[in-house]
Enzyme design. Sequence first.
Site, mmCIF file in Angstrom:
data_model
loop_
_atom_site.group_PDB
_atom_site.id
_atom_site.type_symbol
_atom_site.label_atom_id
_atom_site.label_comp_id
_atom_site.label_asym_id
_atom_site.label_seq_id
_atom_site.Cartn_x
_atom_site.Cartn_y
_atom_site.Cartn_z
ATOM 1 N N GLN A 124 0.855 -1.188 0.000
ATOM 2 C CA GLN A 124 0.000 0.000 0.000
ATOM 3 C C GLN A 124 0.890 1.236 0.000
ATOM 4 O O GLN A 124 1.682 1.425 0.923
ATOM 5 C CB GLN A 124 -0.869 -0.035 1.267
ATOM 6 C CG GLN A 124 -1.751 1.148 1.463
ATOM 7 C CD GLN A 124 -1.920 1.478 2.939
ATOM 8 O OE1 GLN A 124 -0.966 1.577 3.684
ATOM 9 N NE2 GLN A 124 -3.160 1.601 3.365
ATOM 10 N N SER A 127 1.718 6.821 2.196
ATOM 11 C CA SER A 127 2.540 7.813 2.902
ATOM 12 C C SER A 127 3.671 8.333 2.031
ATOM 13 O O SER A 127 4.231 7.597 1.207
ATOM 14 C CB SER A 127 3.142 7.192 4.162
ATOM 15 O OG SER A 127 2.138 6.699 4.997
ATOM 16 N N GLU A 242 -7.995 -1.470 6.809
ATOM 17 C CA GLU A 242 -6.677 -1.535 7.457
ATOM 18 C C GLU A 242 -6.813 -1.487 8.977
ATOM 19 O O GLU A 242 -6.177 -2.257 9.690
ATOM 20 C CB GLU A 242 -5.820 -0.357 6.975
ATOM 21 C CG GLU A 242 -4.503 -0.242 7.718
ATOM 22 C CD GLU A 242 -3.532 0.731 7.060
ATOM 23 O OE1 GLU A 242 -3.904 1.407 6.097
ATOM 24 O OE2 GLU A 242 -2.395 0.796 7.532
ATOM 25 N N ASN A 368 -1.844 6.950 17.169
ATOM 26 C CA ASN A 368 -2.859 6.945 18.232
ATOM 27 C C ASN A 368 -3.555 8.305 18.327
ATOM 28 O O ASN A 368 -4.776 8.375 18.524
ATOM 29 C CB ASN A 368 -2.206 6.623 19.585
ATOM 30 C CG ASN A 368 -1.859 5.151 19.710
ATOM 31 O OD1 ASN A 368 -1.963 4.402 18.742
ATOM 32 N ND2 ASN A 368 -1.448 4.732 20.889
ATOM 33 N N GLU A 369 -2.771 9.390 18.158
ATOM 34 C CA GLU A 369 -3.370 10.728 18.269
ATOM 35 C C GLU A 369 -4.422 10.916 17.164
ATOM 36 O O GLU A 369 -5.504 11.456 17.402
ATOM 37 C CB GLU A 369 -2.284 11.812 18.133
ATOM 38 C CG GLU A 369 -1.308 11.880 19.296
ATOM 39 C CD GLU A 369 -0.283 10.758 19.289
ATOM 40 O OE1 GLU A 369 -0.046 10.149 18.215
ATOM 41 O OE2 GLU A 369 0.298 10.466 20.353
#
Length: 406
Positions: A124, A127, A242, A368-369
């Site tokens: 994938q 990014s 995902e 996580n944020e």
Amino acid sequence: MTVVEEKGSGEYRSRVREWLAANVPPPTAGLPPADYLRVAKEYQAALFAAGFAGITWPKEVGGQGLGPAEQQVFAEEAAELDLPTYPLLIGMGMCGPTLVDLGTPEQKQRYLPPLLRGDEVWCQLFSEPGAGSDVASLQTRAERTDDGWVLNGQKVWTTNAQWADYGAVLARTDPDQVKHAGITMFILDMHAPGVTVRPLRDMSGKSPFNEVYLDDVHLPADAVIGEVGRGWQAAVTMLGHERVSIGASRPSRSSALGFEAVLALARREGATADPAQRERLAELYAHERALELLNARMRQETQAGHPPGARGSVAKLAAAVQLRRAIAVAGELAGADVVAWDPEDGHGADLARGINSAPASSIAGGTNEVQHNIIGERILGLPKEPQVDRDVPFRQLRVGTQGGAR
Ligand SMILES: Cc1cc2nc3c(=O)[nH]c(=O)nc-3n(C[C@H](O)[C@H](O)[C@H](O)COP(=O)(O)OP(=O)(O)OC[C@H]3O[C@@H](n4cnc5c(N)ncnc54)[C@H](O)[C@@H]3O)c2cc1C
């Protein structure tokens, strides 16, 4: 929603259990990467031949056309085992399900059966150096040609690109649109001229991900996944798969940070009589069990036609938090062995490797944020963060590695 009873002893569970008992490959730890990939492909091929690949995927693309109950039974039985699924994880858990949702009939026929048979590996490519949490800032661009598109740019952190035959790549196709609108998702042939893969090493010493350079790569017209200009919607579909897939892949009970392994460590350290340690172990077990049930419920809801959407972020976040909890408990039990283990002691090495790899789970698939933001805004209905760039054509934004109008 009823959760399928885990300890049910149906005919399907017996079949899965018997098959796994006879077909689990020998441990792969320490194998050279090429051998590991071969074992993973052979395992997937064996799964396919036995009728256990793509349990819930449609029959017309080679799946089993079964329901969430069977998927869950298989997941429960496999949770006890160390299976070589990692090289095919992105194809099976993310790209494949996205093609099931959005692919053309031709794309489904071409790409899904080889994926199920373990013949082809996927990655994938979202990014970029200037676009991680804010993926919509991506600068890789695809420009139309007479017979398709030409792709230029750079991706980073691309898991398994070193093995991949195909990738799902996001590229900007219209910089005059606002940043979420001018993006398209394509199928990328990773062996095409102009694709360069360079490995990146993480602190565990492994190279699970890569930089990928894209220089004048030709994409045929039928490589578009979904619609031109609707790549953001396709990305949201894939990210939903995902997050469920990552959330569901919490440490197996047999892994160094799964409850059973931490309990065994506590026994070896003679810590199970200590009330404080017992309480922490009980807490670890309760959270692991709650996570299993949460994932089971989401799988069932998905199959019943209610994809989890933003709630996939809950599973993803919960899995990352559970890993940190397990590290805290196991780290305290093992003490200095976590950094200076006896090389003869397989448990110590496993634990150290597990702890070194674990922080990645709080980043990969969205930090996580970011999951907290999604849960706050889309599930709890809290006010959105101010965003000044949503209504401005991408060409006018200062983003990533380039600034100003281009
Ligand atoms: C093991 C691993 C595997 C990966 N595999 C892939 C892959 O196969 N394909 C792929 O495309 N990508 C992959 N990634 C990349 C991953 O998706 C990104 O690393 C991730 O989305 C974070 O982006 P970033 O690294 O650019 O950090 P940044 O976005 O720069 O974030 C830096 C810090 O800022 C915080 N932050 C950013 N925005 C906000 C906000 N709005 N509110 C609060 N805090 C914020 C983040 O939480 C983080 O702490 C992988 C990453 C890892 C670690």
